[in-house]
Motif scaffolding. Structure first.
Motif, short mmCIF file in Angstrom:
data_model
loop_
_atom_site.label_atom_id
_atom_site.label_comp_id
_atom_site.label_asym_id
_atom_site.label_seq_id
_atom_site.Cartn_x
_atom_site.Cartn_y
_atom_site.Cartn_z
N VAL A 138 -73.66 65.24 -30.24
CA VAL A 138 -73.92 63.90 -30.15
C VAL A 138 -73.93 63.02 -29.70
O VAL A 138 -72.82 62.89 -29.69
N SER A 139 -73.69 61.82 -29.86
CA SER A 139 -73.41 60.75 -29.52
C SER A 139 -72.49 60.23 -30.59
O SER A 139 -72.40 60.08 -32.32
N ALA A 140 -71.16 60.14 -30.42
CA ALA A 140 -70.10 58.84 -31.22
C ALA A 140 -69.32 58.44 -30.07
O ALA A 140 -68.14 58.82 -29.79
N ASP A 141 -69.52 57.00 -30.30
CA ASP A 141 -69.58 56.65 -28.78
C ASP A 141 -67.94 55.07 -29.87
O ASP A 141 -67.77 55.27 -30.90
N THR A 142 -67.20 54.68 -28.25
CA THR A 142 -66.32 54.05 -29.17
C THR A 142 -67.18 52.91 -28.64
O THR A 142 -66.71 52.50 -26.69
N GLU A 143 -66.87 51.72 -29.27
CA GLU A 143 -67.24 50.24 -28.72
C GLU A 143 -65.76 49.78 -28.35
O GLU A 143 -64.65 49.70 -29.25
N PHE A 144 -65.50 48.88 -27.18
CA PHE A 144 -64.62 47.81 -26.88
C PHE A 144 -65.20 46.04 -26.88
O PHE A 144 -66.23 46.00 -26.35
N ALA A 145 -64.27 45.20 -27.28
CA ALA A 145 -64.58 44.21 -27.24
C ALA A 145 -63.94 43.24 -26.30
O ALA A 145 -62.68 43.21 -27.02
N ASP A 146 -64.26 42.11 -25.60
CA ASP A 146 -63.32 41.41 -24.53
C ASP A 146 -62.70 40.19 -24.80
O ASP A 146 -63.49 39.57 -25.16
N MET A 147 -61.45 40.37 -25.39
CA MET A 147 -60.88 38.98 -26.53
C MET A 147 -60.37 38.26 -25.39
O MET A 147 -60.23 36.84 -25.50
N ARG A 148 -60.42 37.83 -23.72
CA ARG A 148 -59.54 36.73 -22.96
C ARG A 148 -61.26 36.33 -23.22
O ARG A 148 -61.37 34.99 -23.13
N ALA A 149 -62.69 36.59 -22.44
CA ALA A 149 -63.41 36.48 -22.45
C ALA A 149 -64.25 35.52 -23.81
O ALA A 149 -65.03 34.66 -24.07
N ALA A 150 -63.85 35.79 -25.07
CA ALA A 150 -64.46 35.34 -26.52
C ALA A 150 -63.27 34.59 -26.32
O ALA A 150 -63.77 33.20 -26.56
N TYR A 151 -62.13 33.96 -26.02
CA TYR A 151 -61.36 32.99 -25.86
C TYR A 151 -61.50 32.01 -25.16
O TYR A 151 -61.66 30.82 -25.41
N ASP A 152 -62.11 32.91 -23.93
CA ASP A 152 -62.43 31.69 -22.70
C ASP A 152 -63.66 30.60 -23.33
O ASP A 152 -63.97 29.47 -23.16
N ALA A 153 -65.07 31.43 -24.40
CA ALA A 153 -65.83 30.93 -24.58
C ALA A 153 -65.85 29.43 -25.64
O ALA A 153 -66.83 29.43 -25.95
N LEU A 154 -65.11 29.85 -25.82
CA LEU A 154 -64.50 28.79 -27.72
C LEU A 154 -64.41 27.32 -27.00
O LEU A 154 -63.93 27.47 -25.28
N ASP A 155 -64.65 26.24 -27.80
CA ASP A 155 -64.74 25.22 -26.59
C ASP A 155 -63.30 24.44 -27.06
O ASP A 155 -62.39 25.08 -27.96
N ALA A 156 -63.15 23.38 -26.47
CA ALA A 156 -62.28 23.29 -26.26
C ALA A 156 -61.21 22.53 -28.14
O ALA A 156 -59.51 22.98 -27.74
N GLU A 157 -61.96 22.25 -28.57
CA GLU A 157 -61.94 21.24 -30.01
C GLU A 157 -61.21 22.44 -30.65
O GLU A 157 -60.00 22.91 -31.44
N LEU A 158 -62.03 23.77 -30.83
CA LEU A 158 -60.83 24.86 -31.84
C LEU A 158 -60.09 25.73 -30.87
O LEU A 158 -59.37 25.95 -31.11
N LYS A 159 -59.51 25.16 -29.52
CA LYS A 159 -58.41 25.51 -29.14
C LYS A 159 -56.90 25.72 -28.99
O LYS A 159 -56.66 26.17 -29.12
N SER A 160 -58.02 24.09 -29.79
CA SER A 160 -56.59 23.39 -30.03
C SER A 160 -56.08 23.64 -31.66
O SER A 160 -55.64 23.88 -31.64
N LYS A 161 -57.18 24.12 -31.87
CA LYS A 161 -57.09 24.33 -33.25
C LYS A 161 -56.35 26.20 -33.60
O LYS A 161 -55.48 25.51 -34.55
N LEU A 162 -56.35 26.64 -33.03
CA LEU A 162 -55.65 27.69 -32.42
C LEU A 162 -54.55 27.31 -32.15
O LEU A 162 -53.72 28.85 -32.33
N GLU A 163 -54.08 26.69 -31.77
CA GLU A 163 -52.55 26.93 -30.59
C GLU A 163 -51.69 26.75 -32.21
O GLU A 163 -51.72 26.16 -33.27
#
Ligand SMILES: [Fe+2]
Length: 290
Positions: A138-163
């Motif tokens: 049966v299906s027993a899958d693993t999911e992966f999430a791209d944390m680089r694309a997720a970072y790139d998609a943040l707006d500039a204000e949030l990016k500076s808040k993470l600094e």
């Protein structure tokens, strides 16, 4: 040897052309795979018939020193004889399926939360290499999430808040969320670690969110405020456009970069079907590999 990469998702993950990794030892090929990891963050290799020893040896050739201080190691000895080989399975030392209330099973259920391997240690994990040995029908899958694309998609204000923000990661915390408690003696071995919320790949300079279920608080922030902020970021970073779902085939070896991705196991009927995979994770230190 010539390797080609076929992309499996718009922003990350590639399947690599035929190669027998247990026999790969030349620097040129290993460097091509490392470059592939920098570009795709997750690589899928088909038909890799590793023994445990071959998988451990390949991981060391590829990336150096192995991670051994796993949460499972704090619970008891591995049936596989070495803590460098994580037993991603639902079977006990006799090969029987774990009972639903077995402590090892309840601990392992935490792998169904989005996480990155060994972020609760310092040094944390760099690459994880997961080898499929026995798969259920049966299906027993693993999911992966791209944390680089997720970072790139943040707006500039949030990016500076993470600094400059730093986060405490603890496996005791992520397991407590599910109602699993380590004993005080076990917790003594699992004190957690502090890492930056944004990590930069030193070779490519690409930035990525460094998130995990283990992320328990933001240093110097009130705890509830930090947890809410981390929860919002995880929600953002695991939207469908950032996620790839891996459907396992016999013999698959998947390598992922823990600095640049999160992953989680998806549920299946583990009281009925056997599933055995073996994982080796390297430490994020200056590589001593060839
Ligand atoms: Fe994991």
């Amino acid at each position: 040897m010539a390797l080609t990469f076929r992309k499996l998702h718009p922003t990350f993950v590639a399947e690599v052309s035929a190669v027998e990794l247990r026999r790969v030892g030349d620097r040129d090929t290993l460097d091509r795979i490392r470059a592939g990891m920098d570009e795709y963050a997750v690589l899928v290799f088909r038909e890799q018939m590793f023994t445990d020893e071959e998988q451990l040896a390949f991981a060391q050739r590829f990336d150096g020193v192995l991670h051994t201080k796993t949460g499972a190691a704090a619970l008891g000895k591995s049936r596989l004889g070495t803590e460098a080989l994580a037993d991603i399975s639902n079977v006990d030392e006799n090969g029987d399926l774990l009972k639903s209330d077995d402590r090892r099973r309840m601990y392992a259920l935490g792998n169904r939360l989005w996480h990155t391997d060994a972020s609760f240690q310092d040094p944390p994990g760099r690459y994880s290499m997961l080898s499929a040995r026995v798969l259920p029908p049966v299906s027993a899958d693993t999911e992966f999430a791209d944390m680089r694309a997720a970072y790139d998609a943040l707006d500039a204000e949030l990016k500076s808040k993470l600094e400059g923000l730093r986060v405490h990661h603890s496996i005791a915390y992520s397991r407590q969320v599910l109602g699993f408690e380590f004993s005080p003696e076990e917790q003594e071995k699992l004190k957690g670690a502090v890492h930056p919320l944004v990590r930069t790949n030193p070779r490519t300079q690409r930035r990525a969110l460094y998130l995990a279920s283990h992320a328990s608080r933001i240093i110097d922030w009130p705890v509830p405020e930090g947890r809410l902020f981390l929860r919002d970021l995880i929600e953002h970073a695991t939207q469908p456009q950032f996620v790839y779902r891996h459907v396992w085939r016999d013999g698959d070896l998947v390598i992922w970069d823990n600095r640049a991705t999160m992953h989680r196991a998806r549920p299946f009927d583990d009281g009925k079907y056997r599933r055995e995979l073996r994982r080796v994770t390297t430490l994020d230190i200056e590589s001593q590999a060839i």
